[in-house]
Design an enzyme around this catalytic site. Structure first.
Site, mmCIF file in Angstrom:
data_model
loop_
_atom_site.group_PDB
_atom_site.id
_atom_site.type_symbol
_atom_site.label_atom_id
_atom_site.label_comp_id
_atom_site.label_asym_id
_atom_site.label_seq_id
_atom_site.Cartn_x
_atom_site.Cartn_y
_atom_site.Cartn_z
ATOM 1 C CG ASP A 107 15.878 9.676 43.849
ATOM 2 O OD1 ASP A 107 16.865 10.156 44.428
ATOM 3 O OD2 ASP A 107 15.748 8.465 43.632
ATOM 4 C CD GLU A 132 13.566 1.109 32.639
ATOM 5 O OE1 GLU A 132 14.221 1.555 33.600
ATOM 6 O OE2 GLU A 132 13.804 1.417 31.440
ATOM 7 N NE ARG A 141 15.009 6.333 48.413
ATOM 8 C CZ ARG A 141 15.703 7.401 48.045
ATOM 9 N NH1 ARG A 141 15.066 8.475 47.611
ATOM 10 N NH2 ARG A 141 17.010 7.408 48.134
ATOM 11 C CB SER A 182 16.553 0.139 44.520
ATOM 12 O OG SER A 182 17.675 0.982 44.407
ATOM 13 C CG PHE A 235 12.012 4.166 35.721
ATOM 14 C CD1 PHE A 235 11.859 5.461 35.243
ATOM 15 C CD2 PHE A 235 13.030 3.919 36.629
ATOM 16 C CE1 PHE A 235 12.705 6.485 35.655
ATOM 17 C CE2 PHE A 235 13.883 4.936 37.039
ATOM 18 C CZ PHE A 235 13.722 6.221 36.552
ATOM 19 N NE ARG A 240 13.491 0.919 49.742
ATOM 20 C CZ ARG A 240 14.783 1.199 49.599
ATOM 21 N NH1 ARG A 240 15.466 0.696 48.585
ATOM 22 N NH2 ARG A 240 15.392 2.000 50.460
ATOM 23 C CG HIS A 246 12.120 3.742 44.939
ATOM 24 N ND1 HIS A 246 12.238 2.405 45.247
ATOM 25 C CD2 HIS A 246 13.279 4.335 45.340
ATOM 26 C CE1 HIS A 246 13.418 2.179 45.805
ATOM 27 N NE2 HIS A 246 14.054 3.339 45.887
#
Length: 330
Positions: free
Chosen positions: A122, A63, A172, A42, A88, A15, A114
């Site tokens: 998570d 989103e 991530r 992030s 998402f 990322r 991610h």
């Protein structure tokens, strides 16, 4: 046979490669705009937002709205990079992507961080193991899954010069950074990392490094020569490179951080079935084994521990290679 070695140049987040490339694009292409769903830190989009506040849009936790705005910006000849977590960026907004972006072939870059099990702690609600399948089924959608920091940087630059909807998937955690810093990323072109005569390993994303490590262990301990292919573009798939390799090895293992339904392995199975059907030699057969998540949701845990638990780490790749070679038709 002398095997090519790839050196881990240090652990870096994929990322972060995206964020650095996005900032570079902001400085070199005034048509590039960035949108984010309340996750700019992030996705390492902070620098872009500070340098180009007039071209950065913080949409918030909305989103679906972000995808609609991105589609609208593309009509104005801007190049929108819309960033959020992979889960998402797909499940929550599939209708908007299908109707507003894919159906009308908008020049929108959906940047999904991610992804996969390595999202880690998570847990299942955020880990995306079905996103590649969802996105590759949309007509006209290009699907890219990068393996390290350098490749993610290069891919981000490449998709800015490509017209059409793109799903760019990255991760991530810090992972091995082993590809060339000065690489030219060619959409739809797989890369043969190591040549071998015994078996083909086709891998994508974080499992490319795991495949290289598995290949090294197999060669050093058992003399097995694996041909490892980095398939960074799931769609369009580089069928020629894969078929050329399996014509030589006659067997294949596919490796991905994704559910085996709808992923890279399934795409490879399709081309092998078609190829087998078109071969004149009725005895021609290829054995394929899939290293992928076995139709199950993930859970919370440390990234590498999850790869091991769900049987998609280097040891699992080794086991699949040995199984295939044991059953390979001589």
């Amino acid at each position: 046979m002398k095997k090519k070695r790839y050196k881990n140049k240090g652990l870096k987040e994929t990322r972060a490669g995206f964020g650095k490339a996005l900032t570079f694009l902001g400085r070199t292409n005034h048509k590039v705009v960035a949108l984010c769903a309340d996750l700019k830190t992030s996705l390492f989009m902070d620098k872009f937002s500070k340098e180009f506040p007039e071209r950065f849009f913080q949409i918030g936790i909305a989103e679906a709205n972000m995808m609609g705005i991105a589609a609208g910006l593309s009509i104005g000849e801007y190049i929108p990079f819309a960033g959020t977590f992979a889960n998402f960026a797909t499940s929550r907004v599939y209708d908007q992507i299908r109707q507003s972006i894919a159906y009308s072939y908008k020049n929108v870059k959906i940047c999904a961080s991610h992804s996969g099990l390595t999202l880690g702690e998570d847990g299942a609600t955020h880990q995306s193991l079905e996103d590649i399948g969802m996105m590759k089924m949309l007509p006209g959608m290009t699907v890219i899954n990068t393996c390290d920091y350098n490749q993610t940087y290069a891919a981000t630059i490449a998709i800015s010069n490509y017209f059409g909807p793109v799903y760019l998937r990255f991760g991530r955690p810090p992972v091995a950074n082993f590809t060339s810093e000065n690489q030219i990323f060619e959409i739809g072109k797989a890369i043969v990392l190591t040549e071998g005569k015994d078996i083909t390993i086709v891998s994508t994303g974080h499992l490319v490094w795991e495949s290289l490590e598995a290949s090294k262990i197999l060669y050093e301990k058992k003399g097995i020569e694996c041909e490892v292919i980095n398939v960074h573009t799931i769609k369009p798939l580089d069928e020629n490179t894969i078929l050329k390799s399996i014509d030589k090895t006659k067997c294949i293992v596919t490796a991905e951080e994704h559910n085996y339904w709808g992923g890279l392995g399934e795409s490879v199975a399709r081309i092998l079935t078609t190829y087998h059907h078109n071969k004149k030699n009725k005895e021609y057969s290829i054995i394929q084994s899939l290293v992928a998540v076995n139709d199950i949701f993930g859970e919370s845990g440390k990234p590498m521990e999850l790869l091991k638990k769900y049987d998609i780490d280097r040891n699992s790749i080794i086991n699949h290679v040995e199984f295939v070679l044991k059953n390979k038709k001589k």
